[in-house]
Design an enzyme around this catalytic site. Structure first.
Site, PDB file in Angstrom:
ATOM      1  N   ASP A  82       0.877  -1.163   0.000  1.00 20.93           N
ATOM      2  CA  ASP A  82       0.000   0.000   0.000  1.00 20.93           C
ATOM      3  C   ASP A  82       0.922   1.222   0.000  1.00 20.93           C
ATOM      4  O   ASP A  82       2.123   1.093   0.248  1.00 20.93           O
ATOM      5  CB  ASP A  82      -0.885  -0.042   1.254  1.00 20.93           C
ATOM      6  CG  ASP A  82      -1.765   1.187   1.384  1.00 20.93           C
ATOM      7  OD1 ASP A  82      -2.314   1.629   0.355  1.00 20.93           O
ATOM      8  OD2 ASP A  82      -1.884   1.705   2.502  1.00 20.93           O
TER       9      ASP A  82
ATOM     10  N   ASP B  32      -1.700  -0.990   6.107  1.00 21.43           N
ATOM     11  CA  ASP B  32      -1.909  -0.515   7.481  1.00 21.43           C
ATOM     12  C   ASP B  32      -3.340  -0.091   7.773  1.00 21.43           C
ATOM     13  O   ASP B  32      -3.697   0.118   8.928  1.00 21.43           O
ATOM     14  CB  ASP B  32      -0.986   0.675   7.767  1.00 21.43           C
ATOM     15  CG  ASP B  32      -1.446   1.926   7.029  1.00 21.43           C
ATOM     16  OD1 ASP B  32      -1.507   1.894   5.786  1.00 21.43           O
ATOM     17  OD2 ASP B  32      -1.772   2.925   7.696  1.00 21.43           O
TER      18      ASP B  32
ATOM     19  N   ASP C  63      -7.383  -2.213   4.041  1.00 20.57           N
ATOM     20  CA  ASP C  63      -6.405  -3.200   3.595  1.00 20.57           C
ATOM     21  C   ASP C  63      -6.696  -4.591   4.146  1.00 20.57           C
ATOM     22  O   ASP C  63      -6.091  -5.569   3.707  1.00 20.57           O
ATOM     23  CB  ASP C  63      -4.984  -2.784   4.019  1.00 20.57           C
ATOM     24  CG  ASP C  63      -4.497  -1.548   3.289  1.00 20.57           C
ATOM     25  OD1 ASP C  63      -4.889  -1.373   2.117  1.00 20.57           O
ATOM     26  OD2 ASP C  63      -3.747  -0.759   3.881  1.00 20.57           O
TER      27      ASP C  63
END
Length: 606
Positions: free
Chosen positions: A317, A500, A504
Site C-alpha cells: 500500500d 496498514d 487493507d
C-alpha cells in the site's frame, strides 16, 4: 531449571548411578548387578512407563512412550538389563534436552508476554489511587513512577523521562519523552515521574493487542508441523506391528530362535521412535517465531513463517506504508518571492495535512483576515493587503484562469488579486528505511515489488519512481486491490501484501502472507495479517523473510536427516547388523542433533 527439568535430571542421575553400580557389581555378583540395573531402568523411566500405560487406558497408546516401554521392558524380560537401563537413561537425556530447548526457544516470546502492567495509579483530587489497568478510562490522569510500566496508551501531560520501549518496538535505545509526546502501554519508565492522560482503555491498548497476538500465534501450526503430526500418528502403530511381525514370523522359518529375533525387533522399536521429528520440527518453527519477535515483529505461528518463506512477490500500500502520510514542500514555481508566506498565512487556520505542511515550511508568519474556505476548491483570505486564493484545479476553473501544466504529486495553485501567481508542489514523505527495505527484498530474490494505491497517478508515480518499483497501480478502490492481488495469485505467484489501513484488511487476508504495520496500523489490518511490524519499519520485512526461510530450511533438514538415519538403522536391525547402542544413537542421538540444529532458528540476526 523448571520443576519438570529438575525431576528428569534427578531421574537421570539416580538411574545412571544405579547403572554404573550395576555394571561394577555384575563383575562380582551377576544377580545383584542385574537387580541394580533393573532398578536403574525403573528409576530413570518410571514416569515413561506410567504414561504409556495411562495412554493405553485412555485408548491413545501409539506414541514414543509406548515404543520406549515396549523396547526396554522386553529387553528386561530377555535378560538384557544393561541395554534396558541404557535405552531409558538415554531417552530421558533426550527428553531433558528437548525440555531445555523448548524453554530456551520460548524465552524471547515469553519476554513479550511479560508486558502486562500489574497496576495503574489514577489521579483523583490530586491523590494517586491504586487500580487495575483494566479499570482505567479514556481521559483519566495516571501517575507513573520510575521503574513502572505504562498501563495504557496515552499522552504525557507533565514530566519527562527516558522510556524503554524495547519490548514493544524492538528499539534498544530508550526514548526521551516529554510533555505532549505519545507513550505506549507496556513501555517502562526509566527515569522521572510522569503524569499521563489515558487515550485508550486497556483492552484496546498496544500491549493488549500484542498479548492477544502472542496468545493466538502459537495456534497457527504450519503445514509441515501438521504433516509431521499426522505422519507420527500413522507411523507409530505401523512400526509396532512391523516389530511384532519381525519378532514372531522369521523364527518360524529359522529354527524357532525367538530370542534373536525379539532382540532385533527391540532394536527396531528403539530406532523407530519418532521423537526427533515430533520435537525438532515444531521447535524449529517456535524458534523462528522467537527470532522474529527479537527483531521487533510478531509472526502468527508456524503457518505465517512457512507462508513468508515462500514469497516471491511483495505488494505495498502507499500511504502509511511506503510513505508517512506527512506532506512536505519540495518545490515552488513562482516569480513572487513571498508566495509561500502569503499562502501559508491563508492556510494557517486549516487542519488539512497539506495546509499544515505549507505552514510548517514557511519561515515568516504573516497575518491573515477574512479567511473563507471554498468547499472542494481551496481557501481565500486577505494577507498584507492582497486577496490570496490557494487551492486545486477546480478553483482555477471557477475563476476561468488558464495556467501552465505543473508536474508534481500534489500541487497547490495560488491566485493573488485575481492573477495566477504560481504553484507550490508537495510530496508525501517516503518512510525512512523504505528504499533500503526494497533493495534488501531484491537481494533475497523477490522477483516483483509493486504498489497498489487509491491515490492519484501523479502521487503514485512520484513514489514509484523514487523507490524504483517494478510496477504500480493508482486510483484503486479496496475491491480493485483485491482483484489485483487475486490476479497475481492466479499467475502462480506467492504474494505478500503490506498495508496498514482498515480498507487493507480484505487484501491482507487474501494474500499468501499479510503484513501489517503494527504501530499505526488499524486493528482490522493487524488481525488480518500473518506478520506484524511493531516498529512500523519496513526494514523488518526482509529480516522476517530471511528468518522464515532459514526456519523452513532447518525444519526440512531435520526431517531429511532423521528419516535417512532412522530408516537406515531400522533396515540394519532386521538382519541383526545394528546393535542396541546404534539403535539408541539413531533415536536419542538424532533427536539431540536435530534439536541443536533447531536452535539456529532462534537467531534474529540476518
Amino acid at each position: 531449571m523448571n520443576k519438570k527439568q529438575k525431576r528428569i535430571a534427578r531421574q537421570i542421575g539416580i538411574g545412571l548411578a544405579l547403572f554404573v553400580l550395576g555394571l561394577i557389581c555384575k563383575q562380582f555378583n551377576e544377580i545383584a548387578g542385574d537387580i541394580l540395573l533393573t532398578a536403574g531402568w525403573l528409576a530413570a523411566g518410571y514416569n515413561v512407563i506410567l504414561d504409556a500405560f495411562g495412554k493405553i487406558k485412555a485408548k491413545k497408546p501409539f506414541d514414543e512412550e509406548l515404543l520406549m516401554t515396549l523396547a526396554s521392558g522386553c529387553a528386561v524380560l530377555l535378560g538384557e538389563f544393561s541395554e534396558a537401563a541404557a535405552v531409558m537413561i538415554f531417552y530421558q537425556v533426550g527428553e531433558l534436552f528437548q525440555s531445555v530447548a523448548v524453554e530456551r526457544s520460548r524465552k524471547s516470546v515469553a519476554e513479550l508476554m511479560d508486558l502486562r502492567p500489574d497496576v495503574a495509579y489514577i489521579l483523583r483530587d490530586g491523590e494517586a489511587e491504586e487500580a487495575d489497568p483494566e479499570d482505567v478510562q479514556v481521559g483519566d490522569l495516571l501517575l507513573v513512577h520510575p521503574g513502572e510500566r505504562i498501563p495504557v496508551d496515552g499522552v504525557i501531560v507533565e514530566g519527562s523521562a527516558s522510556v524503554d520501549t524495547s519490548k514493544i518496538t524492538g528499539e534498544s535505545v530508550p526514548a526521551d519523552l516529554t510533555a505532549g509526546d505519545k507513550i505506549l502501554s507496556g513501555s517502562i519508565n526509566l527515569s522521572g515521574v510522569l503524569t499521563i492522560r489515558a487515550e485508550s482503555e486497556f483492552a484496546s491498548s498496544t500491549v493488549a493487542h500484542i498479548l492477544d497476538l502472542m496468545d493466538s500465534a502459537s495456534e497457527g501450526r504450519s503445514k509441515t508441523e501438521t504433516l509431521i503430526t499426522r505422519f507420527s500418528q500413522s507411523y507409530t502403530p505401523c512400526v509396532v506391528i512391523a516389530a511384532a511381525v519381525l519378532a514372531l514370523i522369521p523364527p518360524l522359518f529359522t529354527g524357532f530362535n525367538f530370542a534373536t529375533w525379539i532382540h532385533r525387533a527391540l532394536n527396531f522399536l528403539v530406532v523407530s521412535c519418532p521423537c526427533a521429528l515430533v520435537i525438532s520440527v515444531p521447535l524449529a518453527f517456535f524458534g523462528g517465531m522467537g527470532g522474529v519477535s527479537k527483531a521487533g515483529m510478531i509472526a502468527k505461528g508456524g503457518i505465517a513463517l512457512e507462508n513468508l518463506a515462500k514469497i516471491d512477490t511483495v505488494v505495498f500500500d502507499k500511504t502509511g506504508t511506503l510513505t508517512t502520510g506527512d506532506f512536505c514542500v519540495v518545490r515552488i514555481e513562482s516569480e513572487t518571492d513571498n508566495l509561500l508566506e502569503l499562502v501559508a498565512a491563508a492556510e494557517e487556520v486549516s487542519h488539512h495535512p497539506i495546509a499544515k505542511a505549507i505552514v510548517g515550511a514557511s519561515k515568516m508568519h504573516l497575518k491573515a483576515s477574512d479567511i473563507q474556505e471554498i468547499p472542494g476548491q481551496g481557501i481565500r483570505a486577505q494577507v498584507e493587503g492582497h486577496q490570496v486564493m490557494a487551492g486545486n484545479h477546480r478553483m482555477l476553473e471557477s475563476l476561468q484562469l488558464r495556467v501552465p501544466e505543473v508536474d508534481g504529486a500534489t500541487v497547490v495553485y495560488a491566485v493573488i488579486d485575481g492573477v495566477y501567481a504560481g504553484a507550490i508542489i508537495l510530496e508525501d514523505t517516503i518512510k525512512s528505511g523504505a528504499a533500503e527495505s526494497l533493495q534488501a527484498l531484491k537481494k533475497l530474490g523477490i522477483t516483483k515489488v509493486c504498489m497498489l494505491t487509491g491515490d492519484r497517478k501523479a502521487a503514485a508515480k512520484t513514489v514509484a519512481d523514487h523507490l524504483n518499483l517494478d510496477d504500480y497501480r493508482y486510483s484503486l478502490l479496496p475491491q480493485d486491490k483485491l482483484c489485483a492481488v487475486e490476479e497475481m495469485l492466479n499467475q502462480g505467484r506467492q504474494v505478500a501484501f503490506v498495508g496498514d489501513g482498515v480498507n487493507d484488511a480484505p487484501v491482507l487476508t487474501m494474500a499468501s502472507a499479510g503484513v501489517a504495520m503494527g504501530g499505526v496500523g488499524s486493528d482490522a489490518a493487524v488481525e488480518a495479517s500473518d506478520l506484524v511490524l511493531l516498529k512500523d519499519d519496513l526494514r523488518g520485512l526482509p529480516k522476517a523473510i530471511t528468518i522464515a526461510r532459514r526456519t523452513l530450511s532447518i525444519a526440512k533438514q531435520n526431517i531429511i536427516f532423521a528419516l535417512i538415519v532412522k530408516f537406515g538403522v531400522m533396515l540394519l536391525s532386521i538382519p541383526g547388523i545394528a546393535s542396541m547402542w546404534l539403535a539408541v544413537f539413531a533415536d536419542v542421538g538424532v533427536a539431540i542433533l536435530c534439536i541443536l540444529n533447531s536452535f539456529r532458528a532462534m537467531k534474529s540476526d540476518v
